[in-house]
Write a protein that holds these residues in place. Structure first.
Motif, PDB file in Angstrom:
ATOM      1  N   PRO A   8       9.984   9.285  80.049  1.00  0.00           N
ATOM      2  CA  PRO A   8      10.485  10.622  79.745  1.00  0.00           C
ATOM      3  C   PRO A   8      10.016  11.569  80.856  1.00  0.00           C
ATOM      4  O   PRO A   8       8.901  11.417  81.370  1.00  0.00           O
ATOM      5  N   SER A   9      10.860  12.510  81.228  1.00  0.00           N
ATOM      6  CA  SER A   9      10.503  13.391  82.339  1.00  0.00           C
ATOM      7  C   SER A   9      11.127  14.767  82.169  1.00  0.00           C
ATOM      8  O   SER A   9      12.228  14.901  81.641  1.00  0.00           O
ATOM      9  N   PHE A  10      10.424  15.769  82.650  1.00  0.00           N
ATOM     10  CA  PHE A  10      10.985  17.114  82.768  1.00  0.00           C
ATOM     11  C   PHE A  10      10.198  17.865  83.835  1.00  0.00           C
ATOM     12  O   PHE A  10       8.996  18.092  83.684  1.00  0.00           O
ATOM     13  N   LEU A  34      14.409   2.794  82.790  1.00  0.00           N
ATOM     14  CA  LEU A  34      15.198   3.913  82.297  1.00  0.00           C
ATOM     15  C   LEU A  34      14.382   5.198  82.393  1.00  0.00           C
ATOM     16  O   LEU A  34      13.300   5.286  81.811  1.00  0.00           O
ATOM     17  N   VAL A  35      14.897   6.182  83.118  1.00  0.00           N
ATOM     18  CA  VAL A  35      14.246   7.483  83.181  1.00  0.00           C
ATOM     19  C   VAL A  35      15.117   8.462  82.404  1.00  0.00           C
ATOM     20  O   VAL A  35      16.293   8.644  82.715  1.00  0.00           O
ATOM     21  N   MET A  36      14.526   9.066  81.393  1.00  0.00           N
ATOM     22  CA  MET A  36      15.237  10.013  80.546  1.00  0.00           C
ATOM     23  C   MET A  36      14.698  11.406  80.870  1.00  0.00           C
ATOM     24  O   MET A  36      13.613  11.794  80.448  1.00  0.00           O
ATOM     25  N   ASP A  37      15.481  12.136  81.665  1.00  0.00           N
ATOM     26  CA  ASP A  37      15.073  13.443  82.162  1.00  0.00           C
ATOM     27  C   ASP A  37      15.669  14.545  81.291  1.00  0.00           C
ATOM     28  O   ASP A  37      16.843  14.486  80.922  1.00  0.00           O
ATOM     29  N   GLU A  43      12.853  19.013  92.062  1.00  0.00           N
ATOM     30  CA  GLU A  43      13.380  17.930  92.907  1.00  0.00           C
ATOM     31  C   GLU A  43      13.518  16.584  92.191  1.00  0.00           C
ATOM     32  O   GLU A  43      13.889  15.589  92.816  1.00  0.00           O
ATOM     33  N   THR A  44      13.279  16.530  90.900  1.00  0.00           N
ATOM     34  CA  THR A  44      13.334  15.260  90.152  1.00  0.00           C
ATOM     35  C   THR A  44      14.668  14.546  90.327  1.00  0.00           C
ATOM     36  O   THR A  44      14.699  13.337  90.594  1.00  0.00           O
ATOM     37  N   ASP A  67      11.948  12.889  71.799  1.00  0.00           N
ATOM     38  CA  ASP A  67      13.403  12.780  71.825  1.00  0.00           C
ATOM     39  C   ASP A  67      13.860  11.989  73.047  1.00  0.00           C
ATOM     40  O   ASP A  67      14.736  11.119  72.953  1.00  0.00           O
ATOM     41  N   ALA A  68      13.250  12.256  74.196  1.00  0.00           N
ATOM     42  CA  ALA A  68      13.600  11.522  75.420  1.00  0.00           C
ATOM     43  C   ALA A  68      13.293  10.033  75.264  1.00  0.00           C
ATOM     44  O   ALA A  68      14.098   9.178  75.646  1.00  0.00           O
TER      45      ALA A  68
END
Length: 121
Positions: A8-10, A34-37, A43-44, A67-68
């Motif tokens: 998960p990322s933000f 899997l990256v869930m942004d 810059e992600t 959630d991500a």
């Protein structure tokens, strides 16, 4: 065994490249990454795009980390599922070790390990 790793990322552009490299550099394991942004404005997205088809990613608003991760779980196709936060890293060989444990011990449902605390520097 295929391992699905969900990140998960933000707005984690300053950390996420090291996270991605720690996953993609794992040896002796079949990995679906899997990256869930959550709709990053830094810059992600540029970093994610630079990996081409080496990972799957989605960038859209979400309701936070859980959630991500849940979105990633719905997409995951691995026999084993893990998640790694976007400012954390796997040590070399950790995924192969997890697969080995599950291969050797089919009665085991969950594996976890120790950690090394790090900071930005």
């Amino acid at each position: 065994m295929k391992v699905s790793v969900i990140t998960p990322s933000f707005n984690q552009g300053r950390f996420i490249r090291a996270t991605i490299e720690s996953v993609l550099s794992q040896q002796d394991a079949e990995i679906e990454y899997l990256v869930m942004d959550g709709g990053s404005k830094d810059e992600t997205i540029e970093i994610l795009t630079s990996y081409g088809d080496r990972l799957q990613w989605v960038s859209e608003p979400d309701k936070g980390q859980s959630d991500a991760i849940n979105k990633g779980l719905r997409r995951a196709t691995g026999d084993i599922v893990a998640y790694l936060n976007s400012d954390d890293m796997y040590l070399p060989g950790v995924i192969a070790r997890v697969v080995e444990v599950f291969d050797r011990r089919p009665d085991v449902d969950f594996v976890y390990g120790d950690f090394h605390a790090i900071d930005e520097e």
